[in-house]
Design a protein around this motif. Structure first.
Motif, short mmCIF file in Angstrom:
data_model
loop_
_atom_site.label_atom_id
_atom_site.label_comp_id
_atom_site.label_asym_id
_atom_site.label_seq_id
_atom_site.Cartn_x
_atom_site.Cartn_y
_atom_site.Cartn_z
N GLY A 33 4.44 54.69 -37.12
CA GLY A 33 4.99 55.62 -36.24
C GLY A 33 4.88 55.58 -34.89
N ARG A 34 3.51 55.12 -34.56
CA ARG A 34 3.07 54.98 -33.03
C ARG A 34 3.54 53.39 -33.08
NH1 ARG A 34 -2.97 57.47 -31.93
NH2 ARG A 34 -2.48 59.26 -32.19
N SER A 38 5.76 52.93 -29.44
CA SER A 38 5.39 52.04 -28.41
C SER A 38 6.76 51.00 -28.14
CB SER A 38 4.04 51.30 -28.90
OG SER A 38 3.53 50.26 -27.87
N ASP A 39 7.07 50.31 -29.20
CA ASP A 39 8.16 49.47 -29.06
C ASP A 39 9.28 50.08 -28.34
OD1 ASP A 39 6.23 47.63 -30.42
OD2 ASP A 39 7.37 47.37 -32.20
N PRO A 63 5.20 47.29 -43.99
CA PRO A 63 5.30 48.53 -43.04
C PRO A 63 5.98 49.44 -43.51
CG PRO A 63 6.02 46.38 -42.03
CD PRO A 63 5.59 46.03 -43.63
N ASN A 64 5.63 50.67 -42.85
CA ASN A 64 6.52 52.09 -43.15
C ASN A 64 7.51 52.01 -42.27
OD1 ASN A 64 7.48 54.69 -43.44
ND2 ASN A 64 5.55 55.51 -44.03
N TYR A 68 8.37 53.93 -38.63
CA TYR A 68 8.43 53.07 -37.63
C TYR A 68 9.77 53.45 -36.87
CZ TYR A 68 9.44 48.96 -34.54
OH TYR A 68 9.71 48.18 -33.47
N ARG A 69 10.82 53.69 -37.70
CA ARG A 69 12.03 54.00 -36.86
C ARG A 69 12.10 55.35 -36.28
NH1 ARG A 69 14.37 50.52 -41.36
NH2 ARG A 69 15.09 48.81 -40.43
N LYS A 70 11.53 56.09 -37.06
CA LYS A 70 11.39 57.77 -36.47
C LYS A 70 10.62 57.36 -34.96
CE LYS A 70 9.67 62.36 -37.01
NZ LYS A 70 9.08 63.15 -37.92
N GLY A 71 9.69 56.77 -34.84
CA GLY A 71 8.96 56.50 -33.61
C GLY A 71 9.76 55.76 -32.77
#
Length: 180
Positions: A33-34, A38-39, A63-64, A68-71
């Motif tokens: 998520g982070r 950050s990206d 990877p989750n 990732y997409r939520k972050g």
């Protein structure tokens, strides 16, 4: 010669390091998520997740994608602003426009990006004129012929007029900067 070979090895290492998006240890401890946040905040494409999946897959880490997409979705909202569009444009980064397509701040980002790109291009033209003036100055100093000196001065005069016009244009363009 040794210095040249060493430089070649260093450049090769940098290029190869650029191919790896995340190290094995980073993959193992990543808060996806982070990473996405950050990206997104930096305006990176969410397609970077595919690179992480490939690199981390080599170490057995998956990877989750949902985290990732939520972050990333949250981060891209912070990136797609008029202020960031202006900053990216002034730096000559026209490609960042694509990551904001479909985002809430796209219109403001895109307008500011284009305005910033105009400033960037004007500054590049001014830099080019300065370099040409410096080149002509050296040519003038080396010239022996009065006719050649006159021609060089005439070209320098045209460049000076262009610089004046560009400075005025730059001032007008900078008035389009988004207000905080």
């Amino acid at each position: 010669m040794n210095k040249l070979v060493l430089t070649g090895f260093v450049l090769a290492a940098v290029v190869l390091a650029g191919c790896q998006s995340m190290s094995e240890s980073e993959c193992k401890v990543a808060d996806w998520g982070r990473v996405g946040l950050s990206d997104g905040t930096r305006g990176e494409s969410e397609k970077l997740l595919a690179d992480y999946t490939e690199d981390c897959g080599k170490t057995g880490v998956v990877p989750n994608a949902q985290a990732y997409r939520k972050g990333w979705d949250e981060g891209i909202k912070h990136f797609c602003t008029a202020a960031n569009g202006w900053r990216e444009g002034q730096a000559g980064h026209s490609g960042k426009d694509q990551v904001c397509v479909g985002q809430t701040g796209y219109e403001g980002f895109s307008r500011a990006l284009n305005a910033g790109l105009q400033v960037y291009r004007t500054q590049q033209r001014m830099n080019s004129n300065t370099q040409e003036t410096n080149r002509l100055q050296k040519q003038l100093e080396a010239s022996k012929s009065d006719d050649e000196k006159r021609q060089i001065r005439d070209r320098m005069g045209l460049i000076d007029k262009d610089q004046f016009r560009l400075r005025s244009l730059l001032g007008q363009q900078q008035l389009l900067a988004p207000q905080p």
